[in-house]
Design a protein around this motif. Structure first.
Motif, PDB file in Angstrom:
ATOM      1  N   SER A  35       0.850  -1.175   0.000  1.00  0.00           N
ATOM      2  CA  SER A  35       0.000   0.000   0.000  1.00  0.00           C
ATOM      3  C   SER A  35       0.889   1.229   0.000  1.00  0.00           C
ATOM      4  O   SER A  35       2.093   1.156   0.291  1.00  0.00           O
ATOM      5  CB  SER A  35      -0.903  -0.010   1.243  1.00  0.00           C
ATOM      6  OG  SER A  35      -1.640   1.190   1.352  1.00  0.00           O
ATOM      7  N   THR A  36       0.300   2.368  -0.314  1.00  0.00           N
ATOM      8  CA  THR A  36       1.045   3.626  -0.275  1.00  0.00           C
ATOM      9  C   THR A  36       0.961   4.285   1.092  1.00  0.00           C
ATOM     10  O   THR A  36       1.610   5.307   1.321  1.00  0.00           O
ATOM     11  CB  THR A  36       0.514   4.594  -1.337  1.00  0.00           C
ATOM     12  OG1 THR A  36      -0.897   4.775  -1.146  1.00  0.00           O
ATOM     13  CG2 THR A  36       0.772   4.051  -2.739  1.00  0.00           C
ATOM     14  N   GLU A  37       0.165   3.736   2.000  1.00  0.00           N
ATOM     15  CA  GLU A  37       0.084   4.292   3.342  1.00  0.00           C
ATOM     16  C   GLU A  37       0.022   3.167   4.370  1.00  0.00           C
ATOM     17  O   GLU A  37      -0.333   2.035   4.055  1.00  0.00           O
ATOM     18  CB  GLU A  37      -1.131   5.193   3.481  1.00  0.00           C
ATOM     19  CG  GLU A  37      -2.464   4.501   3.281  1.00  0.00           C
ATOM     20  CD  GLU A  37      -3.624   5.465   3.449  1.00  0.00           C
ATOM     21  OE1 GLU A  37      -3.956   5.789   4.617  1.00  0.00           O
ATOM     22  OE2 GLU A  37      -4.185   5.886   2.431  1.00  0.00           O
ATOM     23  N   ALA A  38       0.398   3.504   5.591  1.00  0.00           N
ATOM     24  CA  ALA A  38       0.426   2.521   6.677  1.00  0.00           C
ATOM     25  C   ALA A  38      -0.730   2.775   7.622  1.00  0.00           C
ATOM     26  O   ALA A  38      -0.977   3.917   8.021  1.00  0.00           O
ATOM     27  CB  ALA A  38       1.745   2.605   7.425  1.00  0.00           C
ATOM     28  N   GLN A  39      -1.424   1.702   7.988  1.00  0.00           N
ATOM     29  CA  GLN A  39      -2.496   1.766   8.970  1.00  0.00           C
ATOM     30  C   GLN A  39      -2.236   0.707  10.028  1.00  0.00           C
ATOM     31  O   GLN A  39      -2.226  -0.481   9.720  1.00  0.00           O
ATOM     32  CB  GLN A  39      -3.856   1.537   8.311  1.00  0.00           C
ATOM     33  CG  GLN A  39      -4.259   2.622   7.331  1.00  0.00           C
ATOM     34  CD  GLN A  39      -5.591   2.333   6.676  1.00  0.00           C
ATOM     35  OE1 GLN A  39      -5.795   1.264   6.104  1.00  0.00           O
ATOM     36  NE2 GLN A  39      -6.505   3.281   6.765  1.00  0.00           N
ATOM     37  N   LEU A  40      -2.010   1.142  11.245  1.00  0.00           N
ATOM     38  CA  LEU A  40      -1.683   0.240  12.339  1.00  0.00           C
ATOM     39  C   LEU A  40      -2.752   0.322  13.414  1.00  0.00           C
ATOM     40  O   LEU A  40      -3.338   1.379  13.640  1.00  0.00           O
ATOM     41  CB  LEU A  40      -0.325   0.575  12.955  1.00  0.00           C
ATOM     42  CG  LEU A  40       0.941   0.197  12.192  1.00  0.00           C
ATOM     43  CD1 LEU A  40       1.158   1.106  10.997  1.00  0.00           C
ATOM     44  CD2 LEU A  40       2.157   0.254  13.105  1.00  0.00           C
ATOM     45  N   SER A  41      -2.962  -0.799  14.078  1.00  0.00           N
ATOM     46  CA  SER A  41      -3.854  -0.857  15.231  1.00  0.00           C
ATOM     47  C   SER A  41      -3.086  -1.516  16.363  1.00  0.00           C
ATOM     48  O   SER A  41      -2.479  -2.571  16.183  1.00  0.00           O
ATOM     49  CB  SER A  41      -5.108  -1.666  14.891  1.00  0.00           C
ATOM     50  OG  SER A  41      -5.855  -1.942  16.057  1.00  0.00           O
ATOM     51  N   LEU A  42      -3.105  -0.882  17.537  1.00  0.00           N
ATOM     52  CA  LEU A  42      -2.384  -1.461  18.664  1.00  0.00           C
ATOM     53  C   LEU A  42      -3.091  -1.143  19.974  1.00  0.00           C
ATOM     54  O   LEU A  42      -3.766  -0.124  20.112  1.00  0.00           O
ATOM     55  CB  LEU A  42      -0.938  -0.964  18.718  1.00  0.00           C
ATOM     56  CG  LEU A  42      -0.651   0.515  18.922  1.00  0.00           C
ATOM     57  CD1 LEU A  42       0.749   0.701  19.499  1.00  0.00           C
ATOM     58  CD2 LEU A  42      -0.734   1.288  17.617  1.00  0.00           C
ATOM     59  N   ALA A  43      -2.932  -2.059  20.906  1.00  0.00           N
ATOM     60  CA  ALA A  43      -3.461  -1.857  22.246  1.00  0.00           C
ATOM     61  C   ALA A  43      -2.551  -0.911  23.014  1.00  0.00           C
ATOM     62  O   ALA A  43      -1.395  -0.680  22.649  1.00  0.00           O
ATOM     63  CB  ALA A  43      -3.553  -3.192  22.977  1.00  0.00           C
ATOM     64  N   ARG A  44      -3.061  -0.381  24.093  1.00  0.00           N
ATOM     65  CA  ARG A  44      -2.187   0.333  25.022  1.00  0.00           C
ATOM     66  C   ARG A  44      -1.251  -0.701  25.664  1.00  0.00           C
ATOM     67  O   ARG A  44      -1.669  -1.791  26.025  1.00  0.00           O
ATOM     68  CB  ARG A  44      -3.019   1.041  26.089  1.00  0.00           C
ATOM     69  CG  ARG A  44      -3.861   2.170  25.496  1.00  0.00           C
ATOM     70  CD  ARG A  44      -4.662   2.924  26.533  1.00  0.00           C
ATOM     71  NE  ARG A  44      -5.713   2.093  27.107  1.00  0.00           N
ATOM     72  CZ  ARG A  44      -5.849   1.857  28.407  1.00  0.00           C
ATOM     73  NH1 ARG A  44      -4.985   2.363  29.264  1.00  0.00           N
ATOM     74  NH2 ARG A  44      -6.832   1.109  28.840  1.00  0.00           N
ATOM     75  N   GLY A  45       0.028  -0.376  25.733  1.00  0.00           N
ATOM     76  CA  GLY A  45       1.010  -1.323  26.241  1.00  0.00           C
ATOM     77  C   GLY A  45       1.526  -2.276  25.189  1.00  0.00           C
ATOM     78  O   GLY A  45       2.116  -3.305  25.519  1.00  0.00           O
TER      79      GLY A  45
END
Length: 555
Positions: free
Chosen positions: A37-47
């Protein structure tokens, strides 16, 4: 679900001058056609920490990058960047590997690369446990040689639920001051070597792993009227930060600790008194790390008498030090082992050809052990074959393929799968014999082939000033270490969902990723979909839980 995982759009791109964002579960190799992709999409929990890969176009030697800052509803997040280095595999680990260059060491971005190899940045974002949930955005600006490349937009979604700083799954991965000193060409007794050892220990802890071995120096002891008087000052200076949560800002702690045997103890009574003093010291300090005594490794039948003697001696010191024995189940082992650790292959029947002398599924194994006995597992060359390269006999080769594996030239899902497997089976902990083994036998930068596999027992590279251009030596972590941590954070996601009341759905998610030790899902899109669905389910359960209603919990 685990650290180092980027939730990316896997759409095929036409050739373009811009960079590509690629899932970290893809090992970027020369000549491999990539989707991205041309962009990054991240999902993360706290910690949690999440990573992705940015593949730069063209033939690039020198890379420079501006700091990546992501702004949103809370304090700004910062990203860490590395340039992926490559190791040339001369002998494949088995038919799942291949000759040629494979990514593994994660180097400072400014270390020049080989223009004939892909220029890949590993970009990682970590959210502290107190981070305010919400959407954070930023832009990665990179210069390749003398020209700028198109900026890469980053969107990071910080979830409301939080992972514990300390791993919920006990682990114990070996590391040695003497190996580190050898790899860095330092005297093991030097202050520089001890400083470097602490850096390696912190690197393991940053990846949710606990270490055994370390300096291996037993605390001095003398005996007064049969009582062991132990000087723990040097031991505490070395180890206390890892047990007390002060080694890292997150407060993470080692989950386990090995008892260091002392050559100063000459009699049975002295040894028992010394072990008792070790346990008393941990109690007095309030350290939660589980002490254990590592008995003879993989004992042969003729060595079982030694194991029984060791176990009897430790048990005489009290109940606080379980005896760990690495062995498949066999007659006589039950009375000695408080922690039994067979290899991974000993848990999963494969019928055609077994690679363990006694394969017993975990539920059945527990019924054959004394009440209270814990079961760990560990990887060995049985996960890839101990001779290197594909076996001539197809049946033998099939028996050694597909297993969860920490090898450089195996697919990233195999590197990552031990966490989901641990949750699915309910195993009590993981052991791994070494993380710097090749420091003793060869130059790891030229290869890490040991025990028939590329990377068996080696998860670091010696970052010398000469190689990195730095003032001080430092550990160079591997891409595989990121995958291992990702798997442990997968475990935390599944563990948290089960605690929130969805144990069976959590098991269903785990089964989609790893159905057995040798049936690991290798489709990256499937991992991505499980990640997305598990995150949605966790968020739903978290918002309705008592955890989210507690004072001070950010929403």
């Amino acid at each position: 679900m685990g650290a180092g995982w980027a939730w990316v759009v896997m759409a095929a791109l036409a050739a373009s001058p811009g960079p590509k964002v690629v899932s970290p579960l893809v090992k970027v190799r020369p000549g491999v056609t990539l989707k991205g992709s041309t962009e990054a999409q991240l999902s993360l929990a706290r910690g949690e920490c999440e990573g992705t890969q940015v593949v730069l176009p063209g033939n690039v030697r020198q890379v420079t990058a501006k700091p990546l800052t992501l702004k949103g509803p809370g304090s700004a997040l910062s990203a860490s960047l590395w340039r992926e280095g490559f190791i040339e595999v001369k002998t494949p680990s088995n038919s799942m590997g291949a000759k040629g260059f494979w990514p593994d060491p994660l180097l400072p971005v400014n270390v020049p690369g080989d223009p004939k190899l892909p220029a890949v940045l590993y970009v990682e974002v970590c959210a502290p446990t107190e981070q305010k949930p919400g959407t954070y955005r930023g832009e990665l600006s990179v210069k390749a040689d003398d020209g700028a490349v198109a900026p890469v937009p980053f969107t990071v979604e910080v979830q409301p639920f939080a992972l514990p700083a300390t791993s919920s799954l006990p682990t114990s991965f070996g590391i040695s001051l003497y190996s580190i000193a050898r790899g860095h060409k330092l005297a093991p007794e030097s202050p520089e070597a001890m400083t470097l050892l602490r850096a390696y220990g912190k690197a393991l802890l940053q990846h949710r792993l606990s270490a055994y071995g370390m300096s291996m120096n037993a605390p001095p002891v003398r005996f007064e009227d049969g009582r062991a008087v132990v000087d723990f000052s040097a031991y505490d200076e070395e180890m206390a930060p890892f047990f007390e949560g002060t080694a890292l800002p997150s407060g993470a702690r080692f989950t386990t600790a090995d008892v260091r045997d002392s050559s100063q103890c000459k009699t049975e009574q002295e040894k028992v008194a010394y072990y008792r003093a070790f346990a008393e010291h941990f109690r007095s300090k309030g350290w939660s790390a589980q002490l254990f005594f590592y008995a003879k490794d993989e004992p042969k039948p003729e060595e079982m008498a030694l194991v029984r003697t060791q176990a009897s001696r430790v048990k005489a010191a009290g109940k606080d030090i379980p005896v760990l024995v690495t062995s498949a189940l066999h007659d006589g082992i039950q009375s000695s082992a408080d922690i039994l650790a067979p290899t991974l292959n000993c848990f999963f029947p494969r019928w055609e050809l077994e690679t363990c002398p006694n394969v017993v599924p975990l539920s059945k194994l527990r019924s054959k052990l004394r009440s209270g006995t814990r079961v760990w597992w560990y990887q060995s060359c049985n996960s890839h074959g101990c001779t290197g390269g594909p076996a001539e006999d197809p049946a033998v080769e099939r028996a050694y393929t597909g297993w969860a594996s920490y090898m450089v030239d195996h697919p990233a899902p195999l590197n990552r799968s031990m966490g989901p497997l641990a949750f699915l089976t309910g195993v009590d902990g993981e052991l791994y014999f070494d993380t710097v083994y090749a420091y003793n036998t060869q130059d790891p930068w030229q290869g890490v082939f040991e025990f028939g596999g590329n990377g068996d027992g080696t998860l670091f590279y010696p970052g010398t000033p000469e190689r990195l251009g730095t003032k001080e030596p430092q550990p160079v972590v591997s891409l595989r270490l990121k995958h291992i941590r990702d798997g442990l954070e997968d475990y935390e996601y599944l563990h948290l969902l089960a605690r929130l009341g969805d144990a069976e759905p959590a098991r269903a998610f785990a089964r989609r990723l790893a159905r057995s030790g040798y049936e690991i899902e290798q489709n990256v899109a499937t991992w991505e979909q499980v990640r997305h669905n598990l995150t949605a389910q966790l968020r739903k359960r978290w918002d309705a839980s008592e955890y989210a209603k507690r004072p001070g919990v950010r929403r």
